[in-house]
Scaffold this active site. Sequence first.
Site, PDB file in Angstrom:
ATOM      1  N   ALA A   3      39.891  43.432  34.831  1.00 19.12           N
ATOM      2  CA  ALA A   3      39.903  44.196  33.591  1.00 19.12           C
ATOM      3  C   ALA A   3      38.485  44.163  33.009  1.00 19.12           C
ATOM      4  CB  ALA A   3      40.882  43.561  32.624  1.00 19.12           C
TER       5      ALA A   3
ATOM      6  N   GLY B 289      42.505  41.720  37.327  1.00 18.87           N
ATOM      7  CA  GLY B 289      43.145  43.037  37.344  1.00 18.87           C
ATOM      8  C   GLY B 289      42.837  43.808  38.627  1.00 18.87           C
TER       9      GLY B 289
ATOM     10  N   GLU C 183      45.283  42.668  40.980  1.00 19.11           N
ATOM     11  CA  GLU C 183      46.600  43.164  40.550  1.00 19.11           C
ATOM     12  C   GLU C 183      46.807  44.622  40.967  1.00 19.11           C
ATOM     13  OE1 GLU C 183      45.843  41.541  36.529  1.00 19.11           O
ATOM     14  OE2 GLU C 183      47.925  40.875  36.644  1.00 19.11           O
TER      15      GLU C 183
ATOM     16  N   GLU D 299      41.883  34.701  35.645  1.00 20.92           N
ATOM     17  CA  GLU D 299      42.091  34.918  34.203  1.00 20.92           C
ATOM     18  C   GLU D 299      42.129  33.611  33.419  1.00 20.92           C
ATOM     19  OE1 GLU D 299      43.595  36.588  36.584  1.00 20.92           O
ATOM     20  OE2 GLU D 299      43.852  38.696  36.050  1.00 20.92           O
TER      21      GLU D 299
HETATM   22  N1  3HC Z   1      34.294  43.090  32.843  1.00 18.94           N
HETATM   23  C1  3HC Z   1      33.151  43.479  32.277  1.00 18.94           C
HETATM   24  N2  3HC Z   1      31.932  43.146  32.722  1.00 18.94           N
HETATM   25  C2  3HC Z   1      31.905  42.358  33.810  1.00 18.94           C
HETATM   26  C3  3HC Z   1      33.053  41.906  34.460  1.00 18.94           C
HETATM   27  C4  3HC Z   1      34.307  42.296  33.934  1.00 18.94           C
HETATM   28  N3  3HC Z   1      35.460  41.939  34.506  1.00 18.94           N
HETATM   29  N4  3HC Z   1      32.696  41.138  35.515  1.00 18.94           N
HETATM   30  C5  3HC Z   1      31.357  41.119  35.526  1.00 18.94           C
HETATM   31  N5  3HC Z   1      30.874  41.861  34.499  1.00 18.94           N
HETATM   32  C6  3HC Z   1      29.469  42.142  34.180  1.00 18.94           C
HETATM   33  C7  3HC Z   1      28.691  40.891  33.822  1.00 18.94           C
HETATM   34  O1  3HC Z   1      28.822  40.611  32.457  1.00 18.94           O
HETATM   35  C8  3HC Z   1      27.276  41.290  34.198  1.00 18.94           C
HETATM   36  O2  3HC Z   1      26.802  42.116  33.163  1.00 18.94           O
HETATM   37  P1  3HC Z   1      25.228  42.115  32.754  1.00 18.94           P
HETATM   38  O3  3HC Z   1      24.523  42.546  33.992  1.00 18.94           O
HETATM   39  O4  3HC Z   1      25.177  43.054  31.616  1.00 18.94           O
HETATM   40  O5  3HC Z   1      24.929  40.698  32.359  1.00 18.94           O
HETATM   41  C9  3HC Z   1      27.487  42.155  35.432  1.00 18.94           C
HETATM   42  O6  3HC Z   1      28.859  42.593  35.376  1.00 18.94           O
HETATM   43  C10 3HC Z   1      27.271  41.441  36.754  1.00 18.94           C
HETATM   44  O7  3HC Z   1      28.039  40.241  36.735  1.00 18.94           O
HETATM   45  P2  3HC Z   1      27.473  38.881  37.327  1.00 18.94           P
HETATM   46  O8  3HC Z   1      26.112  38.631  36.811  1.00 18.94           O
HETATM   47  O9  3HC Z   1      28.526  37.845  37.082  1.00 18.94           O
HETATM   48  O10 3HC Z   1      27.391  39.270  38.878  1.00 18.94           O
HETATM   49  P3  3HC Z   1      27.707  38.401  40.146  1.00 18.94           P
HETATM   50  O11 3HC Z   1      27.441  39.287  41.287  1.00 18.94           O
HETATM   51  O12 3HC Z   1      27.040  37.073  40.045  1.00 18.94           O
HETATM   52  O13 3HC Z   1      29.294  38.075  40.094  1.00 18.94           O
HETATM   53  C11 3HC Z   1      31.639  38.579  39.838  1.00 18.94           C
HETATM   54  C12 3HC Z   1      30.226  39.107  40.211  1.00 18.94           C
HETATM   55  C13 3HC Z   1      32.099  37.507  40.842  1.00 18.94           C
HETATM   56  C14 3HC Z   1      32.583  39.730  39.872  1.00 18.94           C
HETATM   57  C15 3HC Z   1      31.577  37.924  38.442  1.00 18.94           C
HETATM   58  O14 3HC Z   1      30.958  38.826  37.551  1.00 18.94           O
HETATM   59  C16 3HC Z   1      32.915  37.575  37.866  1.00 18.94           C
HETATM   60  O15 3HC Z   1      33.456  36.524  38.171  1.00 18.94           O
HETATM   61  N6  3HC Z   1      33.455  38.445  36.971  1.00 18.94           N
HETATM   62  C17 3HC Z   1      34.641  38.167  36.239  1.00 18.94           C
HETATM   63  C18 3HC Z   1      35.882  38.230  37.089  1.00 18.94           C
HETATM   64  C19 3HC Z   1      37.093  37.980  36.228  1.00 18.94           C
HETATM   65  O16 3HC Z   1      37.185  37.017  35.512  1.00 18.94           O
HETATM   66  N7  3HC Z   1      38.082  38.895  36.310  1.00 18.94           N
HETATM   67  C20 3HC Z   1      39.267  38.793  35.541  1.00 18.94           C
HETATM   68  C21 3HC Z   1      39.096  39.583  34.291  1.00 18.94           C
HETATM   69  S1  3HC Z   1      40.456  39.398  33.199  1.00 18.94           S
HETATM   70  C22 3HC Z   1      41.620  40.428  33.824  1.00 18.94           C
HETATM   71  O17 3HC Z   1      41.439  41.040  34.840  1.00 18.94           O
HETATM   72  C23 3HC Z   1      42.865  40.557  33.001  1.00 18.94           C
HETATM   73  C24 3HC Z   1      43.953  41.257  33.739  1.00 18.94           C
HETATM   74  O18 3HC Z   1      44.801  40.318  34.355  1.00 18.94           O
HETATM   75  C25 3HC Z   1      44.768  42.104  32.823  1.00 18.94           C
END
Ligand code: 3HC
Length: 707
Positions: free
Chosen positions: A68, A107, A110, A130
């Site tokens: 998400a 997500g 998912e 999450e």
């Molecule tokens: N939403 C919005 N922005 C995101 C994002 C997300 N899910 N994931 C990464 N970004 C952004 C980062 O903030 C960063 O932005 P910036 O360049 O402006 O600082 C950019 O994308 C690149 O991210 P990283 O620097 O972390 O890049 P990496 O290549 O090192 O890592 C990644 C990539 C492994 C995908 C890492 O970003 C990550 O772990 N992201 C989060 C994953 C996550 O937690 N997903 C679950 C979200 S909650 C959800 O899905 C709820 C659902 O169940 C309803």
Amino acid sequence: MTDSSTAGAAHARRDEDILVITLDHPPVNALSADVRRGLADAIQAAQTDPDVRAILLVGAGKNFIAGADIREFGKPPKPPALPDVCNQIEASTKPVVAALHGAALGGGLEVALAAHYRLALASAKLGLPEVNLGLLPGAGGTQRTPRLIGAAAALDLMLSGKHLSADAALRAGLVDTLAEGNDPLTAGLAYTRQLLAEDAGPRRSRDATAALADKAAALAEAAAAGERIAKTLRGLYSPEKIVDAVRAAIEQPFDEGLRTERALFLQCLDSPQRAGLVHAFFAERETAKVPELKEGKARALNKIGVVGGGTMGAGIAVSVLDAGLPVVMVEQDDAALERGRARVAQVYDLLVKKGRITQEERDARLARLTGATTYDALNDADLIIEAVFEDMDVKLAVFAELDRVAKPGAVLATNTSYLDVNRVATATRHPGNVLGLHFFSPANIMKLLEIVVGEQTAPDTVATGFELARKLRKTPVRAGVCDGFIGNRILAVHRQAADMMMEDGASPYDIDAAVREFGYPMGPYQMADLAGGDIGWATRKRRAATRDPALRYVQIPDRLCERGWFGQKTGRGFYLYPDGARVGTPDPEVLAIIDDERRRAGVTPRPFTHEDIQRRYLAAMINEAANVLDQGIALRPSDVDVVFLSGYGFPRHHGGPMHYADSVGLDRVLADIRAYAQEDPAFWKPSPLLVRLAESGRNFASLNQAA
Ligand code: 3HC
Ligand code: NAI
């Protein structure tokens, strides 16, 4: 291939009878409103298009979907909701295939679980992280995952937040097949064609029954997970909700389970822990945005020198060797060099014993380490890190030598904890090449790296420090020069507040318990015992001559050190560690010493509740952090948060001291400090920045935006 539609950040194109939907929302294809809308529209259009027999989902760029859009949390929701989009995918009357590469997280996974078939390339990492953001998988993940892989495996995935490799995901049953190569489109089309040739129709995760067939066993697994989190994820909100959601998956029909999941997800979304954890996520990604990186480019980093093979030098060497770079270690004499090498080998031997690395990996890493007792061996190093005794004269002598032998343009770094980096730089002819690289102990494990920028440090030197942090997978935070930089400077102040409470009536055991109750893994006195009381004692003695006489000085820690009670390594400190125990027990003799000191200082002890302790401890931390910001030592409040989260065990769900201060309100923090100042105005001086912000109704976050 023909373009049939493009909608927002999800493009739909037809490849013969397969509709390819490409999620294309850089950098990580997060599922923001545009992406959800484009995906939903394309799925819907495919249902009635007679030329489409199957649908393929792929991600553009390096990832499938990272989840998400975290930036949307806490804002008014925009339709379509992700759970609805997932249900729509699953309901498709035409088979939907997801081809996964890079991140398929949260997500993103998912969405894939709602698809009917899943293929993964070797680059894929799958997970439901999450929990790290204070949430639970809220788009059907808690209901579909257990149906596919069973309750225990699903709980493990969701409670740990870990990423699975493509292989591991196949073994777990999360994906159906693996494919070679790095192009998800080619692999996905081939797999979809194969499925069509086999006449494979939609196969919905919601209908999978085998993994949860034994309801009683599944419920027992959920109960066991519940007991585990009570111990290991103490005080966290979303893990319990994850277990509740999995119980619903076991006990309720799918649609009812989805409604339960939704309700639990919304509770998590509203929780302060979610706000703290999301703040931490973005704060960590902000720290590398510093002005010098716009002005200078990192220099080459092919070989690293380390001077000193003690606790820190050896840990730093391990960290560099782990990153695949060669290290030259310089020590005073052969015996010290041998000890340094042995320290490095010891770390690797333990890792082999624990099965974390193979003997061959150990040997390969150690083979990259060379040692010497003369500085000339450093003449081809690109960056040299000094980690010798914490003594300015010793450091000046070392830097003069480094200046003599280092190749032109080599970066010279000091790992000093407190000393003046500007002064260290005066020992060289090129102060622009000098900076502080302040690692934390154990240096091969702790993520934090303070990058200390001196008055004359050149931008490309700073950029090289950040590049080293990237290679070592550390979390870099830019700091200015002052006694203790960001972390240790602030720590000294709240530790002083703790010592004053100890003299005024709280026992070290009460203080530790209160600090743990706030969420720290250990309290300040447990920490002191672990680090070794002698380190702080040496610093206090060094500063005795320059100490401000108006400031209260609590002598209790000195009384313990004078007895040789330095903590775990000597078997006693604030706690007793009989027979090498790692967990200490309270020591009545320490309490007696504290009573003596109270009498000597003329203090009548008074009671402190855990809340009193927490408020004073945090107020001292926040106040000094505000000074650090005001003086430009830290660039932005969120950098201070990262320092405390990654270097000092500050509980992540509170987001860091600055975020926490905002969440309780700066008025309250300031009012506390003013009340404490009635007793001790010399120590409790409200930070001018805190006063300015509180009195103008602003918060620390407003400075993050401005930074
Ligand atoms: N939403 C919005 N922005 C995101 C994002 C997300 N899910 N994931 C990464 N970004 C952004 C980062 O903030 C960063 O932005 P910036 O360049 O402006 O600082 C950019 O994308 C690149 O991210 P990283 O620097 O972390 O890049 P990496 O290549 O090192 O890592 C990644 C990539 C492994 C995908 C890492 O970003 C990550 O772990 N992201 C989060 C994953 C996550 O937690 N997903 C679950 C979200 S909650 C959800 O899905 C709820 C659902 O169940 C309803
Ligand atoms: P240590 O005492 O374990 O190691 C210092 C090493 O430097 C010894 O092995 C000594 O032989 C060597 N040494 C001394 N003079 C030398 C010289 N002229 N040339 C080559 N080697 C020399 O000390 P530790 O704990 O590793 O600390 C080193 C530095 O790191 C200090 O500045 C300290 O403040 C800093 N630091 C320490 C942390 C800790 O937790 N121990 C954390 C962060 C920084």
